[in-house]
Write a protein that holds these residues in place. Sequence first.
Motif, short mmCIF file in Angstrom:
data_model
loop_
_atom_site.label_atom_id
_atom_site.label_comp_id
_atom_site.label_asym_id
_atom_site.label_seq_id
_atom_site.Cartn_x
_atom_site.Cartn_y
_atom_site.Cartn_z
N MET A 125 -32.09 24.64 22.47
CA MET A 125 -31.08 24.36 23.51
C MET A 125 -29.87 23.65 22.90
O MET A 125 -28.73 23.99 23.21
N VAL A 126 -30.12 22.70 22.02
CA VAL A 126 -29.02 22.02 21.31
C VAL A 126 -28.30 23.03 20.42
O VAL A 126 -27.07 23.01 20.32
N GLY A 127 -29.06 23.91 19.79
CA GLY A 127 -28.46 24.95 18.95
C GLY A 127 -27.55 25.87 19.75
O GLY A 127 -26.50 26.29 19.28
N LEU A 128 -27.95 26.19 20.98
CA LEU A 128 -27.11 27.02 21.84
C LEU A 128 -25.80 26.32 22.20
O LEU A 128 -24.75 26.95 22.28
N VAL A 129 -25.87 25.02 22.40
CA VAL A 129 -24.65 24.26 22.68
C VAL A 129 -23.72 24.30 21.47
O VAL A 129 -22.51 24.53 21.61
N PHE A 130 -24.27 24.07 20.28
CA PHE A 130 -23.45 24.14 19.06
C PHE A 130 -22.84 25.52 18.88
O PHE A 130 -21.66 25.66 18.58
N ALA A 131 -23.64 26.56 19.05
CA ALA A 131 -23.14 27.93 18.89
C ALA A 131 -22.09 28.25 19.96
O ALA A 131 -21.08 28.89 19.67
N GLY A 132 -22.31 27.80 21.17
CA GLY A 132 -21.35 28.04 22.25
C GLY A 132 -20.01 27.37 22.00
O GLY A 132 -18.96 27.98 22.20
N THR A 133 -20.05 26.13 21.54
CA THR A 133 -18.78 25.45 21.25
C THR A 133 -18.07 26.11 20.07
O THR A 133 -16.85 26.12 20.03
N ALA A 134 -18.84 26.67 19.15
CA ALA A 134 -18.22 27.37 18.02
C ALA A 134 -17.57 28.67 18.49
O ALA A 134 -16.46 29.00 18.08
N LEU A 135 -18.26 29.40 19.34
CA LEU A 135 -17.73 30.69 19.80
C LEU A 135 -16.53 30.53 20.72
O LEU A 135 -15.58 31.31 20.65
N PHE A 136 -16.55 29.52 21.58
CA PHE A 136 -15.44 29.31 22.50
C PHE A 136 -14.33 28.44 21.92
O PHE A 136 -13.28 28.28 22.54
N ARG A 137 -14.58 27.86 20.74
CA ARG A 137 -13.60 27.00 20.04
C ARG A 137 -13.18 25.81 20.91
O ARG A 137 -12.07 25.32 20.80
N PHE A 138 -14.08 25.38 21.77
CA PHE A 138 -13.78 24.26 22.66
C PHE A 138 -15.00 23.35 22.76
O PHE A 138 -16.10 23.80 23.03
N CYS A 139 -14.77 22.06 22.52
CA CYS A 139 -15.83 21.08 22.63
C CYS A 139 -15.45 20.07 23.72
O CYS A 139 -14.43 19.39 23.61
N PRO A 140 -16.24 19.99 24.79
CA PRO A 140 -15.92 19.06 25.86
C PRO A 140 -15.87 17.59 25.41
O PRO A 140 -15.05 16.82 25.90
N LEU A 141 -16.73 17.21 24.47
CA LEU A 141 -16.69 15.83 23.98
C LEU A 141 -15.40 15.55 23.22
O LEU A 141 -14.84 14.46 23.32
N TYR A 142 -14.94 16.52 22.42
CA TYR A 142 -13.66 16.35 21.74
C TYR A 142 -12.55 16.16 22.77
O TYR A 142 -11.68 15.31 22.61
N ALA A 143 -12.57 16.96 23.82
CA ALA A 143 -11.53 16.86 24.86
C ALA A 143 -11.59 15.51 25.55
O ALA A 143 -10.56 14.91 25.85
N MET A 144 -12.80 15.03 25.82
CA MET A 144 -12.97 13.75 26.50
C MET A 144 -12.39 12.59 25.69
O MET A 144 -11.79 11.67 26.25
N PHE A 145 -12.56 12.64 24.37
CA PHE A 145 -12.09 11.56 23.51
C PHE A 145 -10.73 11.85 22.88
O PHE A 145 -10.24 11.06 22.07
N GLY A 146 -10.12 12.98 23.21
CA GLY A 146 -8.80 13.30 22.69
C GLY A 146 -8.77 13.67 21.23
O GLY A 146 -7.74 13.53 20.56
N PHE A 147 -9.88 14.15 20.71
CA PHE A 147 -9.98 14.52 19.30
C PHE A 147 -9.89 16.03 19.18
O PHE A 147 -10.34 16.76 20.05
N LYS A 148 -9.32 16.51 18.09
CA LYS A 148 -9.37 17.95 17.81
C LYS A 148 -9.30 18.18 16.31
O LYS A 148 -8.61 17.48 15.59
N SER A 149 -10.06 19.15 15.86
CA SER A 149 -10.05 19.53 14.47
C SER A 149 -9.28 20.82 14.26
O SER A 149 -9.16 21.30 13.15
N HIS A 150 -8.76 21.37 15.34
CA HIS A 150 -7.97 22.60 15.30
C HIS A 150 -6.51 22.26 15.05
O HIS A 150 -5.95 21.39 15.70
N ARG A 151 -5.91 22.95 14.12
CA ARG A 151 -4.49 22.75 13.86
C ARG A 151 -3.68 23.63 14.79
O ARG A 151 -3.98 24.81 14.98
N ASP A 152 -2.63 23.08 15.35
CA ASP A 152 -1.78 23.87 16.27
C ASP A 152 -0.88 24.81 15.52
O ASP A 152 -0.51 24.72 14.45
#
Length: 70
Positions: free
Chosen positions: A43-70
């Motif tokens: 289940m945790v693996g599915l969350v990791f894979a899902g965030t990788a496929l959608f390129r969006f992490c809700p925790l990153y959004a919550m804390f204002g962090f991003k590893s994606h370059r604009d």
Amino acid sequence: MTANVGNLDRLLRLALGVVLIVAPFLLDLPLFANALVKFGMPMVGLVFAGTALFRFCPLYAMFGFKSHRD
């Protein structure tokens, strides 16, 4: 949803997600005798894979962090 997961982060999340999904079913370790671990890890693996496929992490959004370059 704007992308906040970068390429390296995405690859690491996908690799870790796949390992967490398949490890409990392929490896015969005593750790996986516990049902919570055996079915929780995928289940945790599915969350990791899902965030990788959608390129969006809700925790990153919550804390204002991003590893994606604009």
